[in-house]
Motif scaffolding. Structure first.
Motif, short mmCIF file in Angstrom:
data_model
loop_
_atom_site.label_atom_id
_atom_site.label_comp_id
_atom_site.label_asym_id
_atom_site.label_seq_id
_atom_site.Cartn_x
_atom_site.Cartn_y
_atom_site.Cartn_z
N ARG A 108 0.83 -1.21 0.00
CA ARG A 108 0.00 0.00 0.00
C ARG A 108 0.86 1.26 0.00
O ARG A 108 0.58 2.23 -0.72
N HIS A 148 -5.70 -0.67 -7.59
CA HIS A 148 -5.76 -0.39 -6.17
C HIS A 148 -6.56 -1.46 -5.43
O HIS A 148 -6.15 -1.91 -4.35
N CYS A 192 -6.61 6.72 -1.32
CA CYS A 192 -6.50 6.48 -2.76
C CYS A 192 -7.63 5.58 -3.26
O CYS A 192 -7.53 4.95 -4.29
N CYS A 193 -8.72 5.49 -2.52
CA CYS A 193 -9.86 4.67 -2.92
C CYS A 193 -11.04 5.60 -3.18
O CYS A 193 -11.48 6.32 -2.28
#
Length: 416
Positions: free
Chosen positions: A240, A258, A406-407
């Motif tokens: 991650r 991701h 980052c989602c």
């Protein structure tokens, strides 16, 4: 994203067939498609979706329907890596004398196939400028390292060749996509991905290897399962962190990468150890459950997930339906386009579904005439034992979408 995932899986399969013939499609695996996903995620968005997709013909595994599949250098690199690593796994099974490979004629044939796949993977790699020698060298060193390993040897010494091979493959996706600045963080992500692959494979095979007498790195080094779990959790966290340093083409293009590398790796660890942990800050660490997970891990995976050619359980986008509705490892085909088949065509597809056992074993499969999802016979159960506790499948934990910067999933609507 499940449709995108299927596009990369089918693209890998067809790239293997196109470059190396029908039999090479046996090297198709869930983990290899990550290479194709990474190349596409880094490629310039202004090239347009059509440059990365093509329409493939009917396939029995898609219910004899066409589909949009990945094409180009990403799929070919994935095919090259998959062939080389599949040949290594085949030689490993020959060396261990697994199943029918214990017979000399079968073992000799398997060695010839493995050598052929090595040469084929090298040819495709050379076309793309990727030297597969680093993969072959890692495979050759693995046997020597395993022969010297014993009680007290670090597991990281045993996993080093796998880490080196996957780091090279991940790093070269940046070169193909024209983003050399991404090479270093992707190599780090690949190194940790390879470590996870090796460790999860060892954990899942622990009981079987003990029964058959096959070599297993966890048993050979005498490493406690709690320590193995710690190494796995650290690797997930490291992947991650490495992904945060990668310059993807756009947020939308990087979503699948991701999900696979930041979320599904954690789910793969939980499946292997038979736990339901969460690696996000503020939640109970799954590593603390490792001691209680020892017996479950020794018994192998609890969900019957198939293995990828790299080793760990298959990585795939999370299923948004209630738990138990679809078994892990069996993604559905993309939805059909609203047209019905005629009587003759429908009967032909029904015959194919019966002959390939999809009517019995696949859940779901698609009705050949109206395209509706049907439940395989072997999965029909009226016992009413659905244990859906709500919360957990959408993002693994309640505040995942809030804490994961980052989602872009839009929040969790499970009501927890």
């Amino acid at each position: 994203m499940r449709t995108e995932w299927m596009a990369h899986l089918c693209g890998l399969c067809l790239a293997l067939r196109g470059d190396h013939g029908q039999f090479a499609r046996a090297a198709t695996n869930y983990d290899g498609l990550v290479i194709s996903v990474l190349v596409e995620a880094q490629s310039p968005a202004d090239e347009g979706a059509n440059s990365w997709r093509r329409t493939a013909g009917p396939c029995p595994l898609r219910g004899m329907r066409t589909a949009s599949v990945a094409k180009g250098e990403g799929a070919r690199l994935a095919a090259s890596v998959s062939l080389v690593l599949a040949s290594a796994k085949m030689r490993d099974h020959v060396a261990d004398g697994d199943g029918v490979l214990a017979r000399r004629p079968v073992a000799a044939a398997a060695r010839r196939v493995a050598a052929k796949w090595d040469r084929a993977g090298a040819r495709t790699g050379a076309d793309l400028g990727f030297d597969t020698a680093v993969l072959v060298d890692a495979v050759e060193r693995q046997a020597g390292i395993e022969a010297l390993a014993g009680t007290g040897t670090s597991l990281l010494t045993v996993t080093e060749p796998t880490e080196t091979a996957t780091a090279a493959a991940f790093g070269y996706t940046a070169v193909l996509a024209g983003r050399p600045g991404n090479k270093a963080p992707l190599e780090e992500a690949g190194r940790l991905f390879g470590r996870l692959a090796h460790l999860l494979d060892a954990v899942e095979d622990l009981a079987e290897d003990a029964e058959s007498g096959a070599w297993n790195p966890v048993a050979a080094t005498g490493t406690e399962l709690a320590e193995v779990r710690r190494l796995c959790d650290d690797a997930v966290h490291g992947v991650r962190l490495a992904l945060r340093e990668v310059d993807f083409a756009s947020k939308s293009q990087s979503r699948l990468a991701h999900v696979l590398l930041a979320h599904e790796l954690e789910r793969a660890v939980d499946r292997a150890f038979g736990t339901a942990g969460c690696g996000h800050a503020g939640h109970a660490g799954a590593a603390g459950q490792a001691g209680g997970a020892g017996q479950a891990a020794a018994a192998g995976p609890q969900d019957g997930s198939p293995q990828g050619a790299f080793g760990p359980p298959p990585v795939m986008p999370p299923d948004q339906r209630p738990p138990g509705h679809m078994p892990p490892g069996a993604p559905p085909e993309p939805p059909r386009r609203g047209r019905r088949r005629g009587l003759i065509a429908g009967c032909a597809v029904w015959a194919t579904l019966f002959c390939t056992c999809q009517v019995c074993c696949r859940d779901p499969y698609f009705d050949p005439w109206d395209g509706r999802q049907r439940e395989g016979w072997c999965h029909k159960c009226d016992c009413g034992d659905c244990d859906c506790s709500g919360c957990g499948d959408c993002c693994n934990c309640c505040d995942c979408c809030e804490s994961c910067d980052c989602c872009d999933c839009g929040g969790c609507d499970c009501g927890c």
